[in-house]
Design a protein around this motif. Structure first.
Motif, mmCIF file in Angstrom:
data_model
loop_
_atom_site.group_PDB
_atom_site.id
_atom_site.type_symbol
_atom_site.label_atom_id
_atom_site.label_comp_id
_atom_site.label_asym_id
_atom_site.label_seq_id
_atom_site.Cartn_x
_atom_site.Cartn_y
_atom_site.Cartn_z
ATOM 1 N N ARG A 79 -0.293 -14.938 -34.830
ATOM 2 C CA ARG A 79 0.231 -13.586 -34.721
ATOM 3 C C ARG A 79 1.531 -13.787 -33.784
ATOM 4 N N CYS A 80 2.725 -13.056 -34.281
ATOM 5 C CA CYS A 80 3.900 -12.877 -33.566
ATOM 6 C C CYS A 80 4.132 -11.537 -32.845
ATOM 7 N N ASP A 81 3.740 -11.613 -31.479
ATOM 8 C CA ASP A 81 3.741 -10.586 -30.840
ATOM 9 C C ASP A 81 5.150 -9.934 -30.724
ATOM 10 N N ALA A 82 6.344 -10.591 -30.780
ATOM 11 C CA ALA A 82 7.447 -10.426 -30.402
ATOM 12 C C ALA A 82 8.127 -9.514 -31.472
ATOM 13 N N LEU A 83 7.818 -10.277 -32.658
ATOM 14 C CA LEU A 83 8.258 -9.627 -34.021
ATOM 15 C C LEU A 83 7.292 -8.455 -34.336
ATOM 16 N N GLY A 84 6.043 -8.257 -33.977
ATOM 17 C CA GLY A 84 5.281 -7.215 -34.262
ATOM 18 C C GLY A 84 5.992 -6.037 -33.344
ATOM 19 N N SER A 85 6.126 -6.271 -32.277
ATOM 20 C CA SER A 85 6.853 -5.390 -31.201
ATOM 21 C C SER A 85 8.174 -4.603 -31.905
ATOM 22 N N GLN A 86 8.971 -5.184 -32.734
ATOM 23 C CA GLN A 86 10.150 -4.826 -33.206
ATOM 24 C C GLN A 86 9.757 -4.093 -34.684
ATOM 25 N N LEU A 87 8.491 -4.502 -35.258
ATOM 26 C CA LEU A 87 8.267 -3.772 -36.534
ATOM 27 C C LEU A 87 7.337 -2.651 -36.370
ATOM 28 N N GLY A 88 6.479 -2.558 -35.215
ATOM 29 C CA GLY A 88 5.674 -1.445 -34.912
ATOM 30 C C GLY A 88 4.454 -1.595 -35.384
ATOM 31 N N CYS A 89 3.817 -2.772 -35.725
ATOM 32 C CA CYS A 89 2.590 -3.169 -36.156
ATOM 33 C C CYS A 89 2.187 -4.482 -35.540
ATOM 34 N N THR A 90 1.007 -4.740 -35.874
ATOM 35 C CA THR A 90 0.772 -6.343 -35.637
ATOM 36 C C THR A 90 1.179 -7.356 -36.859
ATOM 37 N N VAL A 106 18.225 -9.867 -45.529
ATOM 38 C CA VAL A 106 19.129 -10.483 -44.571
ATOM 39 C C VAL A 106 18.657 -10.189 -43.054
ATOM 40 N N ALA A 107 18.208 -8.903 -42.804
ATOM 41 C CA ALA A 107 17.820 -8.619 -41.596
ATOM 42 C C ALA A 107 16.343 -9.336 -41.152
ATOM 43 N N GLY A 108 15.594 -9.398 -42.140
ATOM 44 C CA GLY A 108 14.305 -10.029 -42.002
ATOM 45 C C GLY A 108 14.445 -11.365 -41.708
ATOM 46 N N MET A 109 15.472 -12.293 -42.549
ATOM 47 C CA MET A 109 15.800 -13.487 -41.972
ATOM 48 C C MET A 109 16.203 -13.847 -40.477
ATOM 49 N N GLN A 110 16.986 -12.805 -39.962
ATOM 50 C CA GLN A 110 17.483 -12.992 -38.671
ATOM 51 C C GLN A 110 16.430 -12.598 -37.937
ATOM 52 N N VAL A 134 8.727 -9.158 -44.191
ATOM 53 C CA VAL A 134 9.304 -8.540 -43.194
ATOM 54 C C VAL A 134 10.336 -7.409 -43.501
ATOM 55 N N ALA A 135 11.030 -7.709 -44.620
ATOM 56 C CA ALA A 135 12.086 -6.689 -45.205
ATOM 57 C C ALA A 135 11.257 -5.232 -45.793
ATOM 58 N N ALA A 136 10.022 -5.310 -46.348
ATOM 59 C CA ALA A 136 9.075 -4.367 -46.863
ATOM 60 C C ALA A 136 8.694 -3.517 -45.380
ATOM 61 N N VAL A 137 8.292 -4.059 -44.604
ATOM 62 C CA VAL A 137 7.921 -3.342 -43.219
ATOM 63 C C VAL A 137 9.214 -2.575 -42.565
ATOM 64 N N LEU A 138 10.323 -3.303 -42.587
ATOM 65 C CA LEU A 138 11.482 -2.696 -42.178
ATOM 66 C C LEU A 138 12.067 -1.555 -42.920
ATOM 67 N N TRP A 148 24.797 -15.428 -43.959
ATOM 68 C CA TRP A 148 24.053 -14.257 -43.789
ATOM 69 C C TRP A 148 23.531 -13.548 -42.515
ATOM 70 N N VAL A 149 22.907 -14.562 -41.937
ATOM 71 C CA VAL A 149 22.240 -14.133 -40.495
ATOM 72 C C VAL A 149 23.536 -14.028 -39.524
ATOM 73 N N GLY A 150 24.736 -14.335 -39.699
ATOM 74 C CA GLY A 150 25.628 -14.245 -38.775
ATOM 75 C C GLY A 150 26.403 -12.650 -39.191
ATOM 76 N N ARG A 151 25.931 -11.999 -40.194
ATOM 77 C CA ARG A 151 26.414 -10.675 -40.473
ATOM 78 C C ARG A 151 25.775 -9.489 -40.389
ATOM 79 N N SER A 152 24.562 -9.828 -40.095
ATOM 80 C CA SER A 152 23.477 -8.669 -39.964
ATOM 81 C C SER A 152 22.895 -8.322 -38.532
ATOM 82 N N GLU A 153 22.411 -7.193 -38.450
ATOM 83 C CA GLU A 153 21.903 -6.885 -37.179
ATOM 84 C C GLU A 153 20.388 -6.384 -37.664
ATOM 85 N N PRO A 154 19.330 -6.724 -36.826
ATOM 86 C CA PRO A 154 18.061 -6.191 -37.234
ATOM 87 C C PRO A 154 18.111 -4.637 -37.187
ATOM 88 N N GLU A 155 17.339 -4.111 -37.962
ATOM 89 C CA GLU A 155 17.515 -2.605 -38.079
ATOM 90 C C GLU A 155 16.232 -2.136 -37.028
#
Length: 322
Positions: free
Chosen positions: A29-40, A261-265, A283-287, A315-322
């Motif tokens: 489980r990745c709590d840091a990622l989950g907190s950004q995506l709003g789910c576990t 790209v945002a998911g990769m970042q 991750v992109a699907a959840v975003l 790719w990762v250098g030009r994107s900001e997570p949503e």
């Protein structure tokens, strides 16, 4: 009872054939990622092996069978990951491996195929052109043609991921959808052993053939594929695979390139994982649909990390997570 080409007893037996280096991959489980995506959020890490993708599970089955049959050579078409896996498994068993790939495939993947000792033939055009050439090579040399997703070993090898996923209570599993080997294999096991788990397949909008086919319930082809997720960029769904997918998947969704790209970042920032675009589809699907997954325990299968680092940094250098 599910009506598919897959068989649970054969999938269990596959675990005795597949090299243990590909089995029991980390899931956490990745709590840091989950907190950004709003789910576990948990990740199933299919990159922690010698070929950096899930494909070795299937190629271990195929090459084991070829060895039993006394066969000495095999050819496949590959976007990169299957070719690496077949080269690794084939070399371990003394098989001559030929991989046909597009010149457009990531250089990093092509270099690793060569490094593993396979004969690499490059063709102009996309993966579908490579597939046509592989058919010709197999016929001319009278050797086994390995067709990903159509050959049931590739699906049942990938299905062993499902055996491992079924050991942990989850709500939803997100699976990258290309030819369909992983989606049908994992989906079959989950729907057989844990039918309450939602199986959602994810594909780029730039390569939507299998997703469109899923929703239309018939094969839909596309004239082109335009996505950075090269590993899932097929244009011609295989009818038998589509039938299996319809039996085991709850949904198939399309995502934008910007979300990939945002998911990769996000995977880099919050999990420390460098992944190829196909591995960020979950991750992109959840975003793109946070409300759908809110409050649920979601597992994203991280299917590959064979990525050209120059492209990755762009790719990762030009994107900001949503």
């Amino acid at each position: 009872m599910l009506r598919t080409r897959l068989d649970l007893d054969r999938i269990h037996a596959a675990r005795r054939v597949i090299n243990p280096v590909f089995l029991n991959t980390p899931m956490y489980r990745c709590d840091a990622l989950g907190s950004q995506l709003g789910c576990t959020v948990s990740v199933k890490l299919e990159t922690a092996n010698p070929v950096r993708s899930f494909k070795g599970r299937g190629t271990e089955l195929v090459t084991s069978l070829l060895t039993e049959q006394g066969r000495t050579a095999v050819v496949c078409a590959s976007a990169g990951n299957l070719g690496q896996a077949l080269s690794w498994s084939g070399r371990r068993r003394g098989l001559d491996v030929t991989v046909v790939a597009s010149r457009q495939a990531p250089v990093a993947k092509l270099n690793r195929i060569r490094a593993l000792g396979a004969e690499l033939e490059l063709v102009d055009g996309d993966f579908e052109m490579a597939r046509e050439r592989a058919v010709t090579v197999a016929r001319q040399r009278d050797i086994r043609l390995l067709e990903d997703s159509l050959d049931i070993e590739t699906c049942e090898g990938a299905a062993t991921i499902g055996l491992e996923l079924a050991e942990t209570p989850v709500d939803t599993v997100l699976i990258a959808l290309g030819g369909g080997a992983m989606a049908t294999g994992v989906g079959y096991v989950l729907k057989t052993l844990t039918p309450g788990v939602e199986v959602i397949c994810v594909q780029p909008m730039g390569a939507p053939a299998m997703t469109r086919s899923f929703h239309e319930r018939r094969v839909i082809t596309t004239e082109s594929a335009d996505t950075i997720a090269d590993g899932v960029a097929g244009r011609y769904p295989i009818p038998e695979v589509l039938d299996d997918l319809l039996a085991v998947a709850d949904d198939a969704v399309l995502v934008h390139e910007s979300s990939i790209v945002a998911g990769m970042q996000m995977l880099l920032e919050h999990t420390g994982l460098v992944v190829e675009p196909s591995a960020a589809l979950g991750v992109a699907a959840v975003l793109e649909d946070r409300d759908r997954f809110a409050g649920r325990h979601v597992v994203s299968v991280i299917c590959g990390s064979n990525v050209d680092l120059d492209a990755y940094h762009r790719w990762v250098g030009r994107s900001e997570p949503e």
